[in-house]
Design a protein around this motif. Structure first.
Motif, PDB file in Angstrom:
ATOM      1  N   PRO A  65       0.841  -1.199   0.000  1.00 40.70           N
ATOM      2  CA  PRO A  65       0.000   0.000   0.000  1.00 40.70           C
ATOM      3  C   PRO A  65       0.877   1.250   0.000  1.00 40.70           C
ATOM      4  O   PRO A  65       1.898   1.298   0.699  1.00 40.70           O
ATOM      5  CB  PRO A  65      -0.802  -0.134   1.304  1.00 40.70           C
ATOM      6  N   LEU A  66       0.491   2.237  -0.787  1.00 41.60           N
ATOM      7  CA  LEU A  66       1.298   3.457  -0.926  1.00 41.60           C
ATOM      8  C   LEU A  66       0.622   4.693  -0.345  1.00 41.60           C
ATOM      9  O   LEU A  66       1.142   5.798  -0.479  1.00 41.60           O
ATOM     10  CB  LEU A  66       1.625   3.699  -2.402  1.00 41.60           C
ATOM     11  N   GLY A  67      -0.509   4.494   0.294  1.00 41.07           N
ATOM     12  CA  GLY A  67      -1.145   5.630   0.942  1.00 41.07           C
ATOM     13  C   GLY A  67      -2.389   6.116   0.231  1.00 41.07           C
ATOM     14  O   GLY A  67      -2.894   5.490  -0.705  1.00 41.07           O
ATOM     15  N   HIS A  76     -17.495  19.935  -5.932  1.00 38.50           N
ATOM     16  CA  HIS A  76     -17.412  20.200  -4.488  1.00 38.50           C
ATOM     17  C   HIS A  76     -17.530  18.941  -3.622  1.00 38.50           C
ATOM     18  O   HIS A  76     -17.651  19.058  -2.400  1.00 38.50           O
ATOM     19  CB  HIS A  76     -18.461  21.233  -4.042  1.00 38.50           C
ATOM     20  N   ARG A  77     -17.492  17.773  -4.231  1.00 43.07           N
ATOM     21  CA  ARG A  77     -17.476  16.529  -3.454  1.00 43.07           C
ATOM     22  C   ARG A  77     -16.031  16.124  -3.187  1.00 43.07           C
ATOM     23  O   ARG A  77     -15.150  16.323  -4.032  1.00 43.07           O
ATOM     24  CB  ARG A  77     -18.204  15.407  -4.199  1.00 43.07           C
ATOM     25  N   GLU A  78     -15.797  15.563  -2.021  1.00 40.20           N
ATOM     26  CA  GLU A  78     -14.462  15.098  -1.680  1.00 40.20           C
ATOM     27  C   GLU A  78     -14.205  13.740  -2.338  1.00 40.20           C
ATOM     28  O   GLU A  78     -15.087  12.885  -2.382  1.00 40.20           O
ATOM     29  CB  GLU A  78     -14.289  14.964  -0.168  1.00 40.20           C
ATOM     30  N   LYS A  79     -12.980  13.560  -2.844  1.00 36.30           N
ATOM     31  CA  LYS A  79     -12.589  12.285  -3.432  1.00 36.30           C
ATOM     32  C   LYS A  79     -11.396  11.738  -2.655  1.00 36.30           C
ATOM     33  O   LYS A  79     -10.410  12.453  -2.432  1.00 36.30           O
ATOM     34  CB  LYS A  79     -12.232  12.447  -4.908  1.00 36.30           C
ATOM     35  N   VAL A  80     -11.482  10.481  -2.254  1.00 34.33           N
ATOM     36  CA  VAL A  80     -10.421   9.806  -1.504  1.00 34.33           C
ATOM     37  C   VAL A  80      -9.938   8.622  -2.341  1.00 34.33           C
ATOM     38  O   VAL A  80     -10.738   7.751  -2.718  1.00 34.33           O
ATOM     39  CB  VAL A  80     -10.930   9.318  -0.137  1.00 34.33           C
ATOM     40  N   VAL A  81      -8.634   8.613  -2.651  1.00 33.83           N
ATOM     41  CA  VAL A  81      -8.082   7.577  -3.533  1.00 33.83           C
ATOM     42  C   VAL A  81      -7.010   6.786  -2.783  1.00 33.83           C
ATOM     43  O   VAL A  81      -6.055   7.351  -2.256  1.00 33.83           O
ATOM     44  CB  VAL A  81      -7.459   8.191  -4.806  1.00 33.83           C
ATOM     45  N   HIS A  82      -7.180   5.460  -2.746  1.00 33.71           N
ATOM     46  CA  HIS A  82      -6.207   4.556  -2.127  1.00 33.71           C
ATOM     47  C   HIS A  82      -5.314   3.961  -3.217  1.00 33.71           C
ATOM     48  O   HIS A  82      -5.812   3.542  -4.267  1.00 33.71           O
ATOM     49  CB  HIS A  82      -6.925   3.422  -1.391  1.00 33.71           C
ATOM     50  N   TYR A  83      -4.006   3.905  -2.943  1.00 32.56           N
ATOM     51  CA  TYR A  83      -3.047   3.410  -3.935  1.00 32.56           C
ATOM     52  C   TYR A  83      -2.203   2.260  -3.385  1.00 32.56           C
ATOM     53  O   TYR A  83      -1.891   2.207  -2.194  1.00 32.56           O
ATOM     54  CB  TYR A  83      -2.086   4.526  -4.358  1.00 32.56           C
ATOM     55  N   SER A 118       6.533  14.798 -15.124  1.00 33.51           N
ATOM     56  CA  SER A 118       5.522  14.703 -16.178  1.00 33.51           C
ATOM     57  C   SER A 118       4.098  14.665 -15.650  1.00 33.51           C
ATOM     58  O   SER A 118       3.156  15.068 -16.339  1.00 33.51           O
ATOM     59  CB  SER A 118       5.754  13.435 -17.013  1.00 33.51           C
ATOM     60  N   ILE A 119       3.930  14.196 -14.425  1.00 35.90           N
ATOM     61  CA  ILE A 119       2.584  13.970 -13.903  1.00 35.90           C
ATOM     62  C   ILE A 119       1.891  15.302 -13.617  1.00 35.90           C
ATOM     63  O   ILE A 119       2.538  16.294 -13.253  1.00 35.90           O
ATOM     64  CB  ILE A 119       2.653  13.073 -12.637  1.00 35.90           C
ATOM     65  N   SER A 120       0.586  15.341 -13.807  1.00 34.61           N
ATOM     66  CA  SER A 120      -0.138  16.616 -13.754  1.00 34.61           C
ATOM     67  C   SER A 120      -0.461  17.097 -12.348  1.00 34.61           C
ATOM     68  O   SER A 120      -0.672  18.295 -12.142  1.00 34.61           O
ATOM     69  CB  SER A 120      -1.450  16.495 -14.547  1.00 34.61           C
ATOM     70  N   TYR A 121      -0.518  16.194 -11.385  1.00 34.77           N
ATOM     71  CA  TYR A 121      -1.006  16.568 -10.064  1.00 34.77           C
ATOM     72  C   TYR A 121       0.014  16.294  -8.972  1.00 34.77           C
ATOM     73  O   TYR A 121       0.606  15.210  -8.924  1.00 34.77           O
ATOM     74  CB  TYR A 121      -2.316  15.820  -9.752  1.00 34.77           C
ATOM     75  N   LYS A 122       0.168  17.266  -8.095  1.00 35.01           N
ATOM     76  CA  LYS A 122       1.110  17.128  -6.983  1.00 35.01           C
ATOM     77  C   LYS A 122       0.742  15.947  -6.094  1.00 35.01           C
ATOM     78  O   LYS A 122       1.613  15.238  -5.573  1.00 35.01           O
ATOM     79  CB  LYS A 122       1.121  18.421  -6.167  1.00 35.01           C
ATOM     80  N   ARG A 123      -0.549  15.708  -5.911  1.00 33.01           N
ATOM     81  CA  ARG A 123      -0.981  14.601  -5.042  1.00 33.01           C
ATOM     82  C   ARG A 123      -0.530  13.251  -5.605  1.00 33.01           C
ATOM     83  O   ARG A 123      -0.177  12.351  -4.848  1.00 33.01           O
ATOM     84  CB  ARG A 123      -2.491  14.632  -4.848  1.00 33.01           C
ATOM     85  N   ASP A 124      -0.549  13.111  -6.935  1.00 29.47           N
ATOM     86  CA  ASP A 124      -0.054  11.877  -7.555  1.00 29.47           C
ATOM     87  C   ASP A 124       1.454  11.767  -7.406  1.00 29.47           C
ATOM     88  O   ASP A 124       2.000  10.680  -7.225  1.00 29.47           O
ATOM     89  CB  ASP A 124      -0.434  11.832  -9.037  1.00 29.47           C
ATOM     90  N   ALA A 125       2.128  12.903  -7.483  1.00 29.59           N
ATOM     91  CA  ALA A 125       3.583  12.911  -7.327  1.00 29.59           C
ATOM     92  C   ALA A 125       3.977  12.426  -5.933  1.00 29.59           C
ATOM     93  O   ALA A 125       4.996  11.737  -5.763  1.00 29.59           O
ATOM     94  CB  ALA A 125       4.130  14.313  -7.572  1.00 29.59           C
ATOM     95  N   GLU A 126       3.180  12.753  -4.925  1.00 28.87           N
ATOM     96  CA  GLU A 126       3.484  12.309  -3.558  1.00 28.87           C
ATOM     97  C   GLU A 126       3.419  10.788  -3.459  1.00 28.87           C
ATOM     98  O   GLU A 126       4.217  10.157  -2.757  1.00 28.87           O
ATOM     99  CB  GLU A 126       2.506  12.947  -2.564  1.00 28.87           C
ATOM    100  N   ILE A 127       2.483  10.180  -4.158  1.00 36.01           N
ATOM    101  CA  ILE A 127       2.384   8.708  -4.178  1.00 36.01           C
ATOM    102  C   ILE A 127       3.612   8.118  -4.866  1.00 36.01           C
ATOM    103  O   ILE A 127       4.197   7.130  -4.404  1.00 36.01           O
ATOM    104  CB  ILE A 127       1.088   8.265  -4.889  1.00 36.01           C
TER     105      ILE A 127
END
Length: 308
Positions: A65-67, A76-83, A118-127
């Protein structure tokens, strides 16, 4: 209302270099990790495997699991993604049926350093950075020991017979079927069960779905545990040596000891803390992730899944 999703950092080794997979999305015109929303009735590991197959054509099993990431969508809905991390075999690459479509325009394999730029989102970069941290620690290929508690059985006070012969209730039979997609997402290749009927019935649907035999053993049965004849250490030691993902289906009182023995077999500090992850509800399971290259270096990660 929160939207839940799941995905993975898909990786492979090409010419001695670790490459990760990014997808170029058609409609969003961005570059991201493969992921998608949980469908009704799904559990997160099941979603991750399904979405990767749908978006990339790749059949994978989940590793570490990567978080989790969370953010607010335009509606305006919250999205929670598990990786998770997911190793992609050459067989899976060759079997992929991907073609550009209305959702994904292209797939691109690249080193993590390039993916981060290359990735578009900082949140993906953290993963991706979490994945790279495991790589930097010498952890790449992993396997798991999955400790599974049997599903709901007829209570002892309602059953006239040997305790080991108590069957599952109708609810328990449903739970045994429900856990199949989630537990299968981790790619188990070895199935072991207590000799008790309730454990055999719990693991049977998973065995059928995977086309695998189940080896029954008294060594992890409740009767043997209570009368002092169990041999949990030998069962766990063999699984650690074999370095293949295995399910051990057992009982509430036995599972904390299974967890403790995994900790001891791998040189993990604080085995008592690991043992507590064995305190599971019926049909719950804990996935203990270990390094294939260095299983004696300790437990890398522990995740627990329980029925809804």
């Amino acid at each position: 209302m929160t939207v839940f999703a799941a995905g993975a950092v898909c990786w492979r080794v090409v010419d001695g270099k670790i490459l990760v997979l990014l997808i170029h999305r058609t409609r969003h015109k961005d570059v991201s990790l493969p992921k998608g929303k949980v469908d009704p009735g799904e559990v997160l590991p099941q979603t991750a495997v399904r979405e990767i197959a749908e978006e990339t054509g790749l059949k994978v099993h989940l590793g570490l699991p990567l978080g989790v990431t969370n953010y607010v969508m335009p509606n305006h809905r919250e999205k929670v993604v598990h990786y998770w991390a997911a190793e992609v075999t050459e067989e899976a690459v060759l079997a992929s049926t991907f073609v550009p479509n209305s959702e994904v325009a292209a797939l691109e394999w690249m080193p993590v350093s390039r993916a981060l730029s290359s990735i578009s989102y900082k949140r993906d970069a953290e993963i991706l950075k979490r994945f790279q941290a495991f790589v930097d620690d010498g952890i790449l290929s992993t396997f798991a020991i999955i400790a599974l508690r049997h599903a709901k059985a007829i209570p002892a006070f309602d059953f006239d017979g040997r305790d080991s012969a108590r069957p599952l209730t109708q609810r328990g039979l449903h739970e045994a079927r429900f856990i199949v997609p989630g537990i299968s997402a981790f790619g188990p290749t070895v199935l072991r069960s207590s000799t008790a009927l309730r454990c055999q019935q719990t693991i049977a649907p998973t065995a059928e779905a995977l086309g695998l035999p189940v080896k029954k053993t008294d060594s992890i049965s409740q009767d043997a545990f209570e009368n002092g004849t169990s041999d949990i250490r030998s069962i766990v030691g063999k699984r650690v040596r074999r370095r293949a993902t295995a399910i051990l289906c057992s009982h509430g009182p036995v599972l904390p000891e299974i967890m403790r023995e995994v900790a001891l077999a791998t040189g993990t500090t604080k085995p008592a803390s690991i043992a507590r992850a064995g305190d599971l509800p019926v049909a719950g399971y804990t996935v203990i992730h270990l390094s294939k290259e260095r299983p004696g270096s300790g437990i890398i990660s522990v995740e627990t899944h329980v029925p809804h």
